[in-house]
Structure formats: structure tokens, C-alpha cells
Design a protein around this motif. Structure first.
Motif, PDB file in Angstrom:
ATOM      1  N   LYS A 160       0.871  -1.152   0.026  1.00 38.73           N
ATOM      2  CA  LYS A 160      -0.021   0.003  -0.188  1.00 38.73           C
ATOM      3  C   LYS A 160       0.993   1.259  -0.245  1.00 38.73           C
ATOM      4  O   LYS A 160       1.593   1.429   0.739  1.00 38.73           O
ATOM      5  N   ILE A 161       0.612   1.960  -0.964  1.00 33.38           N
ATOM      6  CA  ILE A 161       1.369   3.172  -1.439  1.00 33.38           C
ATOM      7  C   ILE A 161       0.449   4.476  -1.167  1.00 33.38           C
ATOM      8  O   ILE A 161      -0.447   4.644  -1.853  1.00 33.38           O
ATOM      9  N   GLU A 162       0.737   5.477  -0.159  1.00 36.58           N
ATOM     10  CA  GLU A 162       0.023   6.639  -0.416  1.00 36.58           C
ATOM     11  C   GLU A 162       0.502   7.601  -1.505  1.00 36.58           C
ATOM     12  O   GLU A 162       1.582   8.188  -1.494  1.00 36.58           O
ATOM     13  N   LEU A 163      -0.193   7.931  -2.792  1.00 34.26           N
ATOM     14  CA  LEU A 163       0.151   8.533  -3.589  1.00 34.26           C
ATOM     15  C   LEU A 163      -0.086  10.060  -3.412  1.00 34.26           C
ATOM     16  O   LEU A 163      -1.025  10.244  -2.804  1.00 34.26           O
ATOM     17  N   PRO A 164       0.825  10.914  -4.057  1.00 30.91           N
ATOM     18  CA  PRO A 164       0.312  12.323  -3.658  1.00 30.91           C
ATOM     19  C   PRO A 164      -0.575  12.844  -4.622  1.00 30.91           C
ATOM     20  O   PRO A 164      -1.026  12.326  -5.747  1.00 30.91           O
ATOM     21  N   ARG A 165      -1.422  13.672  -4.128  1.00 27.91           N
ATOM     22  CA  ARG A 165      -2.414  14.445  -4.764  1.00 27.91           C
ATOM     23  C   ARG A 165      -2.361  15.701  -4.914  1.00 27.91           C
ATOM     24  O   ARG A 165      -1.719  16.386  -4.279  1.00 27.91           O
TER      25      ARG A 165
END
Length: 142
Positions: free
Chosen positions: A48-53
Motif C-alpha cells: 500500500k502506497i500513499e500517492l501524492p494528490r
């Protein structure tokens, strides 16, 4: 004493075998089932990777075009306005220098000589226009 020869004349031996051997098919299906059972859990445990918004809007660049018309008598029209023959090259050069470079849409009357169309195309190429489109009327249109 009768011996069983491999090539006998019995009627039972001459009949074709009309049954499908299902064993290889079952083996293949079991192998595929095991492969899928092993690979599906591995695909679900992905990292699980938190992608930039970011907020971005697409660049609104409308496709630019220049309409050049050639009437049956050979006269030239620039975006619907009649121009002299000498000003065509200057206008084409100015249009080719614009960024982004517009497309040249060539409207030629069906009765115009091809020599005149080729002359306008060569002037456009010399001016630096790289996209030239030919505009036609669909068949059956009055």
C-alpha cells in the motif's frame, strides 16, 4: 491352439474408438486451478502506497487553423476574405511563425486548375506550414 495375433480379423477390433480420453484434460484443469489458487492471494497482498494528490487542469489549447480558399477563377480567400496574390506568402509566413503552428485548411473549387492548387501548396511549404488539410463536400450534398 489359436494364437492371438496383433492383426486379427475380428469385427470388434475393427471398430473405431469413439471415446474421448478425459484424463489429460482433467490434469490440465487441476494444474490451472492450483496455479490460480497460488497466485491470487499474492496479488491481493500488494504494497500500500500513499500517492501524492495534486490539482491540475488540462491545458486548453484549441486547435488553430487557417482557411485558404481558391475560387474557380483562381482568386485566393484568407479566412473568407479575398486577398491579392502577393499577400498570400506574407500571411502564410506570419501564420507559420505563430506558436502553436496552425493547420492550413485548403478549400479549392472543383473547377479550379490543379496548377493553382499546387502553387498555393508550394507557397505554404516554403512559408513553413507543416500541416495541410484538404476540405471537401460529402457526396450527395447539393
Amino acid at each position: 491352439m489359436a494364437m492371438n495375433a496383433p492383426f486379427s480379423d475380428d469385427a470388434d477390433d475393427d471398430a473405431l474408438m469413439n471415446e474421448i480420453n478425459m484424463t489429460p484434460l482433467v490434469d490440465v484443469m487441476l494444474v490451472l486451478l492450483i496455479v490460480f489458487m497460488v497466485t491470487i492471494p499474492a496479488m491481493q497482498h500488494a504494497l500500500k502506497i500513499e500517492l501524492p494528490r495534486v490539482v491540475s487542469q488540462p491545458e486548453a489549447t484549441a486547435a488553430q487553423h487557417v482557411d485558404v480558399g481558391i475560387a474557380a477563377d483562381g482568386s485566393i480567400f484568407w479566412n473568407g476574405t479575398r486577398i491579392e496574390n502577393g499577400t498570400l506568402a506574407a500571411r502564410l509566413s506570419a501564420a507559420a511563425a505563430a506558436s502553436p503552428r496552425p493547420e492550413l485548411r485548403l478549400h479549392a473549387d472543383r473547377a479550379v486548375r490543379y496548377e493553382r492548387v499546387a502553387d498555393v501548396m508550394s507557397q505554404a511549404q516554403a512559408a513553413g506550414m507543416t500541416q495541410i488539410g484538404f476540405v471537401t463536400d460529402p457526396q450527395g450534398r447539393p
